[in-house]
Design a protein around this motif. Structure first.
Motif, mmCIF file in Angstrom:
data_model
loop_
_atom_site.group_PDB
_atom_site.id
_atom_site.type_symbol
_atom_site.label_atom_id
_atom_site.label_comp_id
_atom_site.label_asym_id
_atom_site.label_seq_id
_atom_site.Cartn_x
_atom_site.Cartn_y
_atom_site.Cartn_z
ATOM 1 N N ASP A 191 43.681 33.613 28.775
ATOM 2 C CA ASP A 191 43.108 34.936 29.038
ATOM 3 C C ASP A 191 42.592 34.992 30.474
ATOM 4 O O ASP A 191 41.456 34.608 30.756
ATOM 5 C CB ASP A 191 41.982 35.215 28.044
ATOM 6 N N GLU A 193 41.793 37.516 32.448
ATOM 7 C CA GLU A 193 40.671 38.427 32.686
ATOM 8 C C GLU A 193 39.354 37.817 32.216
ATOM 9 O O GLU A 193 38.318 37.968 32.864
ATOM 10 C CB GLU A 193 40.919 39.770 31.989
ATOM 11 N N GLN A 224 39.679 34.852 41.448
ATOM 12 C CA GLN A 224 41.094 35.019 41.121
ATOM 13 C C GLN A 224 41.866 33.719 41.338
ATOM 14 O O GLN A 224 42.668 33.305 40.492
ATOM 15 C CB GLN A 224 41.688 36.135 41.995
#
Length: 293
Positions: A191, A193, A224
Protein backbone atom coordinates in the motif's frame (compact mmCIF):
# COMPACT_ATOMS: atom_id res chain seq x y z
CA UNK A 1 38.48 -8.29 51.28
CA UNK A 2 41.77 -7.18 49.65
CA UNK A 3 42.05 -3.55 48.54
CA UNK A 4 42.27 -4.56 44.87
CA UNK A 5 39.17 -6.72 45.16
CA UNK A 6 37.28 -3.87 46.80
CA UNK A 7 38.41 -1.49 44.06
CA UNK A 8 37.31 -3.96 41.38
CA UNK A 9 33.92 -4.31 43.06
CA UNK A 10 33.45 -0.53 43.16
CA UNK A 11 34.49 -0.28 39.51
CA UNK A 12 31.97 -2.95 38.50
CA UNK A 13 29.22 -1.08 40.32
CA UNK A 14 29.83 1.92 38.05
CA UNK A 15 30.38 -0.12 34.88
CA UNK A 16 26.93 0.52 33.30
CA UNK A 17 27.40 4.29 33.52
CA UNK A 18 31.01 4.12 32.29
CA UNK A 19 30.05 1.98 29.30
CA UNK A 20 27.26 4.44 28.50
CA UNK A 21 29.79 7.29 28.51
CA UNK A 22 32.15 5.33 26.26
CA UNK A 23 29.38 4.33 23.86
CA UNK A 24 28.17 7.90 23.42
CA UNK A 25 31.75 9.04 22.91
CA UNK A 26 32.77 6.30 20.47
CA UNK A 27 29.61 4.89 18.85
CA UNK A 28 31.20 1.44 18.90
CA UNK A 29 30.40 -1.30 21.39
CA UNK A 30 33.71 -3.12 20.92
CA UNK A 31 35.71 0.10 21.26
CA UNK A 32 33.65 0.99 24.33
CA UNK A 33 34.69 -2.30 25.92
CA UNK A 34 38.32 -1.55 24.99
CA UNK A 35 37.97 1.87 26.63
CA UNK A 36 36.62 0.29 29.81
CA UNK A 37 39.51 -2.16 29.91
CA UNK A 38 42.02 0.68 29.57
CA UNK A 39 40.13 2.67 32.21
CA UNK A 40 40.35 -0.22 34.65
CA UNK A 41 44.10 -0.55 34.04
CA UNK A 42 44.54 3.14 34.89
CA UNK A 43 42.27 2.91 37.92
CA UNK A 44 44.03 -0.19 39.26
CA UNK A 45 47.38 1.61 39.16
CA UNK A 46 46.15 4.86 40.69
CA UNK A 47 46.10 6.05 44.29
CA UNK A 48 42.46 6.32 45.37
CA UNK A 49 42.76 7.33 49.02
CA UNK A 50 42.01 10.99 48.32
CA UNK A 51 39.31 10.45 45.69
CA UNK A 52 36.18 12.14 47.08
CA UNK A 53 33.71 11.45 44.25
CA UNK A 54 34.49 8.02 42.84
CA UNK A 55 31.87 8.19 40.08
CA UNK A 56 33.06 11.59 38.83
CA UNK A 57 36.66 10.40 38.95
CA UNK A 58 35.88 7.30 36.90
CA UNK A 59 33.84 9.32 34.40
CA UNK A 60 36.76 11.67 33.90
CA UNK A 61 39.17 8.80 33.29
CA UNK A 62 36.98 6.96 30.78
CA UNK A 63 36.33 10.29 29.05
CA UNK A 64 40.05 10.90 28.64
CA UNK A 65 40.58 7.40 27.25
CA UNK A 66 37.78 7.90 24.72
CA UNK A 67 39.08 11.32 23.70
CA UNK A 68 42.45 9.77 22.87
CA UNK A 69 40.73 7.05 20.83
CA UNK A 70 38.59 9.60 18.97
CA UNK A 71 41.62 11.66 18.05
CA UNK A 72 43.54 8.62 16.83
CA UNK A 73 40.79 7.57 14.44
CA UNK A 74 39.76 11.05 13.27
CA UNK A 75 41.88 11.04 10.12
CA UNK A 76 40.58 7.62 9.07
CA UNK A 77 36.96 8.74 9.43
CA UNK A 78 37.60 11.99 7.58
CA UNK A 79 39.04 10.07 4.64
CA UNK A 80 36.04 7.73 4.46
CA UNK A 81 33.08 8.76 2.32
CA UNK A 82 31.04 5.66 3.09
CA UNK A 83 27.78 5.78 5.02
CA UNK A 84 28.46 4.59 8.54
CA UNK A 85 25.80 3.84 11.14
CA UNK A 86 27.19 3.48 14.67
CA UNK A 87 26.78 0.19 16.49
CA UNK A 88 23.18 -0.37 17.61
CA UNK A 89 22.19 -1.47 21.10
CA UNK A 90 19.62 -4.18 20.37
CA UNK A 91 17.47 -5.99 22.92
CA UNK A 92 14.12 -7.65 23.33
CA UNK A 93 11.22 -5.37 24.21
CA UNK A 94 11.04 -6.80 27.74
CA UNK A 95 14.79 -6.55 28.44
CA UNK A 96 15.54 -5.27 31.97
CA UNK A 97 19.35 -5.51 31.96
CA UNK A 98 20.73 -2.43 33.82
CA UNK A 99 23.65 -2.04 31.43
CA UNK A 100 21.29 -2.03 28.45
CA UNK A 101 19.10 0.53 30.23
CA UNK A 102 22.11 2.79 30.79
CA UNK A 103 23.16 2.54 27.16
CA UNK A 104 19.69 3.39 25.84
CA UNK A 105 18.66 6.04 28.37
CA UNK A 106 17.56 9.52 27.31
CA UNK A 107 16.49 8.43 23.81
CA UNK A 108 20.01 8.41 22.38
CA UNK A 109 18.82 6.74 19.19
CA UNK A 110 20.91 5.87 16.18
CA UNK A 111 19.97 9.15 14.48
CA UNK A 112 21.48 11.01 17.44
CA UNK A 113 24.56 8.78 17.37
CA UNK A 114 25.02 9.54 13.66
CA UNK A 115 25.05 13.27 14.43
CA UNK A 116 27.54 12.76 17.25
CA UNK A 117 29.84 11.09 14.71
CA UNK A 118 30.04 14.40 12.81
CA UNK A 119 31.39 16.35 15.78
CA UNK A 120 35.07 17.06 16.24
CA UNK A 121 36.62 15.06 19.12
CA UNK A 122 36.79 18.04 21.49
CA UNK A 123 33.20 19.03 20.68
CA UNK A 124 31.93 15.53 21.28
CA UNK A 125 33.91 15.24 24.50
CA UNK A 126 32.51 18.51 25.86
CA UNK A 127 28.93 17.84 24.76
CA UNK A 128 28.70 14.23 25.91
CA UNK A 129 30.32 14.77 29.30
CA UNK A 130 28.51 18.02 30.13
CA UNK A 131 25.10 17.69 28.49
CA UNK A 132 24.61 13.95 28.93
CA UNK A 133 26.52 13.22 32.14
CA UNK A 134 26.57 16.58 33.97
CA UNK A 135 30.36 16.85 34.24
CA UNK A 136 31.27 20.48 35.17
CA UNK A 137 32.89 22.60 32.46
CA UNK A 138 35.82 23.25 34.81
CA UNK A 139 36.69 19.55 34.89
CA UNK A 140 36.32 19.18 31.12
CA UNK A 141 38.49 22.26 30.58
CA UNK A 142 41.31 20.64 32.53
CA UNK A 143 41.21 17.55 30.31
CA UNK A 144 41.14 19.62 27.10
CA UNK A 145 43.74 22.09 28.40
CA UNK A 146 41.39 24.97 27.63
CA UNK A 147 39.65 27.69 29.61
CA UNK A 148 36.12 26.87 30.84
CA UNK A 149 34.71 29.61 28.60
CA UNK A 150 36.24 27.94 25.54
CA UNK A 151 34.77 24.57 26.57
CA UNK A 152 31.35 26.20 26.96
CA UNK A 153 31.64 27.38 23.37
CA UNK A 154 32.59 23.88 22.19
CA UNK A 155 29.58 22.36 23.93
CA UNK A 156 27.28 25.12 22.67
CA UNK A 157 28.43 24.62 19.07
CA UNK A 158 27.92 20.86 19.37
CA UNK A 159 24.49 21.39 20.95
CA UNK A 160 23.32 23.56 18.06
CA UNK A 161 24.38 20.92 15.54
CA UNK A 162 22.69 18.13 17.49
CA UNK A 163 19.45 20.04 18.06
CA UNK A 164 19.22 20.96 14.40
CA UNK A 165 19.84 17.48 13.01
CA UNK A 166 18.93 14.81 15.57
CA UNK A 167 15.19 14.16 15.97
CA UNK A 168 13.76 13.82 19.47
CA UNK A 169 11.49 10.73 19.39
CA UNK A 170 7.99 10.73 20.84
CA UNK A 171 8.25 10.04 24.59
CA UNK A 172 5.47 7.45 24.36
CA UNK A 173 6.97 4.16 23.20
CA UNK A 174 3.50 2.91 22.24
CA UNK A 175 3.06 5.82 19.82
CA UNK A 176 6.41 5.00 18.25
CA UNK A 177 5.58 1.31 17.92
CA UNK A 178 2.19 2.10 16.33
CA UNK A 179 3.92 4.07 13.57
CA UNK A 180 6.51 1.34 12.98
CA UNK A 181 3.84 -1.37 12.86
CA UNK A 182 1.86 0.75 10.38
CA UNK A 183 4.98 1.06 8.23
CA UNK A 184 5.42 -2.71 7.98
CA UNK A 185 1.70 -3.36 7.51
CA UNK A 186 1.68 -0.97 4.55
CA UNK A 187 4.86 -2.53 3.12
CA UNK A 188 3.43 -6.04 3.52
CA UNK A 189 0.22 -5.02 1.74
CA UNK A 190 2.01 -3.10 -0.98
CA UNK A 191 0.00 0.00 0.00
CA UNK A 192 2.05 2.90 -1.32
CA UNK A 193 -0.33 5.60 -0.09
CA UNK A 194 -0.37 4.14 3.43
CA UNK A 195 3.43 4.06 3.42
CA UNK A 196 3.63 7.70 2.42
CA UNK A 197 1.05 8.59 5.08
CA UNK A 198 3.14 7.17 7.95
CA UNK A 199 6.35 8.88 6.74
CA UNK A 200 7.30 12.48 7.39
CA UNK A 201 7.58 14.41 4.09
CA UNK A 202 11.31 14.93 4.73
CA UNK A 203 12.06 11.43 6.04
CA UNK A 204 15.65 10.24 5.62
CA UNK A 205 16.71 6.61 5.16
CA UNK A 206 20.33 5.56 5.63
CA UNK A 207 21.52 2.06 4.77
CA UNK A 208 24.92 0.77 5.86
CA UNK A 209 26.06 -2.33 4.01
CA UNK A 210 29.49 -2.49 5.61
CA UNK A 211 32.50 -3.79 3.69
CA UNK A 212 30.79 -6.90 2.33
CA UNK A 213 27.72 -5.05 1.05
CA UNK A 214 29.21 -1.64 0.36
CA UNK A 215 27.18 -1.34 -2.82
CA UNK A 216 24.00 -1.32 -0.73
CA UNK A 217 25.08 1.69 1.32
CA UNK A 218 22.74 4.50 0.33
CA UNK A 219 20.98 7.56 1.68
CA UNK A 220 17.48 8.44 0.49
CA UNK A 221 15.23 11.34 1.41
CA UNK A 222 11.59 12.25 0.93
CA UNK A 223 8.46 10.23 1.67
CA UNK A 224 7.81 9.23 -1.96
CA UNK A 225 11.36 7.98 -2.52
CA UNK A 226 11.58 6.09 0.78
CA UNK A 227 8.12 4.55 0.27
CA UNK A 228 9.15 3.32 -3.18
CA UNK A 229 12.22 1.66 -1.69
CA UNK A 230 10.19 0.11 1.12
CA UNK A 231 7.82 -1.51 -1.36
CA UNK A 232 10.74 -3.43 -2.83
CA UNK A 233 11.18 -5.19 0.53
CA UNK A 234 7.53 -6.19 0.96
CA UNK A 235 8.38 -9.90 0.71
CA UNK A 236 10.51 -9.57 3.87
CA UNK A 237 7.77 -8.00 6.00
CA UNK A 238 6.46 -11.37 7.28
CA UNK A 239 9.89 -12.14 8.75
CA UNK A 240 10.11 -9.08 11.00
CA UNK A 241 11.02 -9.61 14.66
CA UNK A 242 10.09 -6.73 16.96
CA UNK A 243 13.06 -5.42 18.97
CA UNK A 244 14.21 -2.27 20.71
CA UNK A 245 17.16 -0.46 19.14
CA UNK A 246 18.77 2.18 21.33
CA UNK A 247 15.53 2.32 23.28
CA UNK A 248 13.25 2.91 20.29
CA UNK A 249 11.11 0.42 18.32
CA UNK A 250 12.95 -1.43 15.60
CA UNK A 251 12.86 -4.56 13.50
CA UNK A 252 15.24 -7.47 13.00
CA UNK A 253 14.47 -9.28 9.76
CA UNK A 254 15.43 -12.97 9.79
CA UNK A 255 14.42 -15.38 7.01
CA UNK A 256 15.09 -19.11 7.26
CA UNK A 257 17.54 -18.47 10.10
CA UNK A 258 19.52 -15.95 8.05
CA UNK A 259 19.66 -12.31 9.32
CA UNK A 260 18.69 -9.98 6.47
CA UNK A 261 18.57 -6.50 8.01
CA UNK A 262 18.21 -4.46 11.17
CA UNK A 263 15.98 -1.38 10.97
CA UNK A 264 15.82 1.46 13.45
CA UNK A 265 13.09 4.12 13.35
CA UNK A 266 12.74 7.61 14.80
CA UNK A 267 9.12 8.66 15.25
CA UNK A 268 8.09 12.26 15.94
CA UNK A 269 4.43 13.29 16.29
CA UNK A 270 3.35 9.90 14.97
CA UNK A 271 5.43 10.16 11.78
CA UNK A 272 8.61 8.27 10.88
CA UNK A 273 11.27 10.97 10.41
CA UNK A 274 14.33 8.76 9.94
CA UNK A 275 15.14 5.12 9.26
CA UNK A 276 18.52 3.49 9.80
CA UNK A 277 19.14 0.15 8.09
CA UNK A 278 22.12 -2.08 8.84
CA UNK A 279 22.85 -4.68 6.15
CA UNK A 280 26.40 -5.57 7.21
CA UNK A 281 26.42 -9.42 7.59
CA UNK A 282 29.03 -9.38 10.35
CA UNK A 283 27.08 -6.96 12.51
CA UNK A 284 23.80 -8.77 11.80
CA UNK A 285 25.32 -12.07 12.92
CA UNK A 286 26.47 -10.39 16.13
CA UNK A 287 22.95 -9.09 16.77
CA UNK A 288 21.56 -12.60 16.22
CA UNK A 289 24.04 -14.02 18.74
CA UNK A 290 23.16 -11.38 21.34
CA UNK A 291 19.41 -11.92 20.99
CA UNK A 292 19.83 -15.68 21.21
CA UNK A 293 21.93 -15.50 24.39
Amino acid sequence: MADEDLLAERFQAHRPRLRAVAYRMLGSLSESDDALQETWLRVSRAETDEVRDFQAWLTTIVGRVCLTMLRSRQQRREDSLEIHIPDPVVCAEDDTNPETAALTADSVGLAMMIVLETLAPAERFAFVLHDMFAVPFEDIAEDLEKLPAAVRQLASRARRRVEGRAPVPDPDLAVQRTAVDAFFAAARNGDFEALVAVLHPDVVLRADGGVLRAGQSVMLSGAQTVASQAQLARTLAPYVQRVLINGTPGAFVVKDGQPISLMSFDVVAGKVVSIQVILDPERLDEVARLLAA
